[in-house]
Write a protein that holds these residues in place. Structure first.
Motif, short mmCIF file in Angstrom:
data_model
loop_
_atom_site.label_atom_id
_atom_site.label_comp_id
_atom_site.label_asym_id
_atom_site.label_seq_id
_atom_site.Cartn_x
_atom_site.Cartn_y
_atom_site.Cartn_z
N GLU A 1 12.54 10.06 -0.15
CA GLU A 1 13.34 10.47 -1.30
C GLU A 1 12.84 11.80 -1.86
OE1 GLU A 1 13.93 6.38 -0.44
OE2 GLU A 1 12.06 7.45 -0.85
N GLU B 1 14.85 15.42 -1.97
CA GLU B 1 14.95 16.24 -3.18
C GLU B 1 14.43 17.65 -2.91
OE1 GLU B 1 13.22 16.56 -7.74
OE2 GLU B 1 12.92 14.70 -6.60
N THR C 1 29.23 5.05 -11.49
CA THR C 1 29.86 5.19 -10.18
C THR C 1 30.87 6.34 -10.21
OG1 THR C 1 31.55 3.57 -10.79
CG2 THR C 1 29.61 2.75 -9.59
N LYS D 1 22.70 15.40 -8.29
CA LYS D 1 22.60 13.95 -8.41
C LYS D 1 23.06 13.24 -7.15
CE LYS D 1 23.34 14.10 -13.41
NZ LYS D 1 24.20 13.64 -14.53
N TRP E 1 26.15 8.90 -3.42
CA TRP E 1 25.99 8.91 -4.88
C TRP E 1 25.46 7.56 -5.35
CZ3 TRP E 1 27.14 12.67 -8.63
CH2 TRP E 1 27.18 12.23 -9.95
N LYS E 2 24.43 7.57 -6.19
CA LYS E 2 23.87 6.31 -6.72
C LYS E 2 24.31 6.11 -8.16
CE LYS E 2 19.83 5.94 -3.71
NZ LYS E 2 18.35 5.83 -3.64
N ASN E 3 24.75 4.88 -8.47
CA ASN E 3 25.16 4.57 -9.84
C ASN E 3 23.95 4.26 -10.71
OD1 ASN E 3 24.36 1.95 -9.28
ND2 ASN E 3 26.43 1.13 -9.13
N ASN E 4 24.21 3.82 -11.94
CA ASN E 4 23.11 3.58 -12.88
C ASN E 4 22.15 2.50 -12.41
OD1 ASN E 4 24.37 5.46 -14.49
ND2 ASN E 4 25.37 3.95 -15.83
N ALA E 5 22.64 1.59 -11.58
CA ALA E 5 21.80 0.50 -11.08
C ALA E 5 21.12 0.86 -9.77
CB ALA E 5 22.65 -0.76 -10.90
N GLY E 6 21.34 2.08 -9.29
CA GLY E 6 20.71 2.51 -8.05
C GLY E 6 21.45 2.12 -6.80
N VAL E 7 22.68 1.57 -6.96
CA VAL E 7 23.50 1.18 -5.80
C VAL E 7 24.21 2.44 -5.28
CG1 VAL E 7 25.40 -0.24 -4.98
CG2 VAL E 7 23.81 -1.14 -6.70
N GLU E 8 24.18 2.64 -3.98
CA GLU E 8 24.70 3.86 -3.38
C GLU E 8 26.15 3.73 -2.93
OE1 GLU E 8 22.42 6.93 -0.75
OE2 GLU E 8 23.35 5.47 0.62
#
Length: 530
Positions: free
Chosen positions: A280, A284, A382, A430, A450-457
């Protein structure tokens, strides 16, 4: 001095992590060419280690003791262009200065240089100087000329012809071996004389025995280089980092070192050497490097406006058929922009693939910040693809002509470039965009991670298609569904979309703009007409 990854100038053996420069080429072949008194070419793209390799060769040969090896950088005369008097004089000063460094006062080189300068003739001065050095050296001379193709016009012609004029006098009265080093092979030098006539480098220097190319790092080299950091500091890399480094750079030496420097030094949290460099963090570092527009990447971008480069890259961006000639292709290969892959010509690495569309649309990318708020992001973090693509659909309808006029030379590729610029602003550090394009594919495949607030891609696949007057939508729809489904399945997409740009100027926007859907092998897709 603490060791670090080198991103500027030749390798310093004590300060930099390094791959032994002499291991990066076939040293046995080099030594054989020198032994056989050959003159030859060494070329490679910028910042791949040419100068480091030449300096390492000079050190090795002088330590071995069979030759006196002189290194000289002819970039000092680049300013002179067609003014051969000024150019050759600058080269005389460079060669004599480097020779004095090697021989000290034993050769009286400065005194002889003053004699040449007092009776200066641009057409013979370099030949005379090299003759003097060779005749007064107890060992055969090997001359390594760096940045030879930085010379232009009459200066370059004069230098090449003087080297050729002394060739038959070697080794007693002229260097036994001369190595010309630059970005391009000499046959690709386009030399404009003062009267604007053009000759090629080969016609001014027809004595080369061979043209050698310095290659990129292998994946094993990358592992070895990064492990030098681990051995020196104790800081470890996750094994996935090596795979990413190879994927992002394809072994381009500056990029490999720049990523290493970014992730181990510029990212301050990783200066704690107990921190393991993760995949990761490495991802970055790649994104930060692309955004930084570092010198190497700026130099690359400058080449995009050259007609020879444009003739090669435009059909690649369009995913169409090749339109350029083999000399243009070889020129782009020598620059390091493209390479020959298993299925034909491709952009050299993932970082360049991202840099090219960014640079071609850079002057207007800020428009997206002004025009769009991030309405495509839902409350849970999302991406709302329908909002995202419908907003672009309207933007393209209103602004396609304006954008095309600002991508000079690449107007035909405006749909591909503008949408990638748009998507880049959506990602905005992001998200991550993966790209696939190249000759003959007739489509561009993109994926936004793209990852949402819960870290799901989310993995959003988007394929771009362009309709021309001879094409019709229904004739390509099924093929597009098949191709997109295949790409989506390969990458494990969470959703898939197809963008169809109709370039028929006779058709009105009411007919061009639509939303359709389709399915192939159980994968549902939405199709957006533009």
């Amino acid at each position: 001095m603490k060791k670090f990854f080198n991103t500027a100038g030749p390798v310093n053996q004590e300060a930099h992590y390094k791959i032994d420069p002499l291991q990066r080429w076939d040293s046995e072949e080099i030594f054989n060419l020198i032994e056989q008194r050959k003159y030859f070419i060494l070329h490679a793209p910028r910042q791949t280690g040419k100068t480091s390799s030449l300096l390492a060769l000079q050190k090795y040969l002088n330590k071995e003791g069979k030759y006196n090896c002189i290194y000289a950088n002819f970039e000092v005369a680049q300013f002179a262009r067609n003014d051969a008097d000024r150019g050759v004089l600058a080269i005389i000063n460079e060669v004599s200065g480097r020779t004095a460094d090697l021989f000290g006062t034993r050769l009286a080189i400065n005194e002889f240089k003053n004699e040449i300068t007092a009776n200066f003739s641009a057409g013979t001065a370099l030949e005379t100087l090299l003759k003097f050095i060779s005749q007064n050296s107890k060992k055969p001379i090997v001359l390594l000329i760096d940045e030879i193709d930085s010379l232009v016009g009459d200066t370059l012609i004069s230098v090449l012809r003087q080297i050729r004029a002394g060739y038959d006098k070697r080794p007693a009265s002229f260097p036994q071996t001369i190595v010309l080093c630059g970005v391009r092979d000499i046959k690709d030098y386009r030399i404009h004389q003062g009267n604007n006539d053009i000759i090629t480098g080969g016609s001014a220097f027809n004595i080369k025995a061979k043209s050698l190319r310095l290659g990129n790092f292998s994946k094993e080299d990358i592992v070895k280089l990064y492990n030098e950091h681990t051995d020196y500091t104790g800081q470890k890399f996750d094994d996935k980092c090596f795979d990413l480094a190879w994927k992002y750079t394809a072994g381009q030496p500056w990029l490999v070192n720049a990523l290493g420097y970014e992730v181990t030094y510029e990212m301050k949290e990783n200066r704690d050497r107990s921190v393991v460099i993760t995949a990761e963090a490495f991802e970055e570092a790649k994104n930060r490097l692309v955004v930084s527009r570092a010198t190497h990447l700026d130099q690359l971008a400058d080449k995009l406006d050259e007609p020879r480069v444009r003739r090669v890259l435009l059909p690649m961006v369009l995913n169409g058929d090749a339109q350029s000639n083999k000399d243009d292709v070889q020129y782009c290969i020598d620059l390091g922009l493209i390479t020959r892959g298993e299925q034909g010509l491709v952009i050299s690495n993932d970082i360049y693939m991202e840099i090219i569309p960014r640079e071609l649309t850079e002057t207007r990318q800020d428009d997206f910040l002004v025009r769009f708020a991030p309405d495509w992001v839902n409350d849970d973090g999302t991406i709302n693809s329908e909002v995202l693509l419908s907003m672009f659909q309207q933007f393209w309808r209103e602004n396609s002509e304006i954008w095309a006029s600002h991508i000079q030379g690449y107007e035909e590729a405006a749909p591909h470039l503008v949408f990638q610029a748009y998507l880049q602003r959506v990602a905005n550090g992001k998200g991550i965009i993966l790209r696939e394009f190249g000759l003959g594919r007739r489509r561009t495949d993109l994926m936004l991670k793209w990852k949402n607030n819960a870290g799901v891609e989310q993995r959003i696949v988007i394929e771009l298609k362009v309709l021309k007057q001879k094409d019709r939508y229904e004739s390509i729809k099924q093929k597009a569904l098949e191709q997109t489904a295949d790409y989506a399945d390969k990458l494990g997409a969470t959703e898939s979309h197809i963008l169809v740009f109709d370039r028929d100027e006779k058709m009105g926007w009411r007919d061009k703009v639509f939303l359709d859907s389709g399915e192939y092998n159980g994968i549902k897709m939405k199709i957006w007409g533009m």
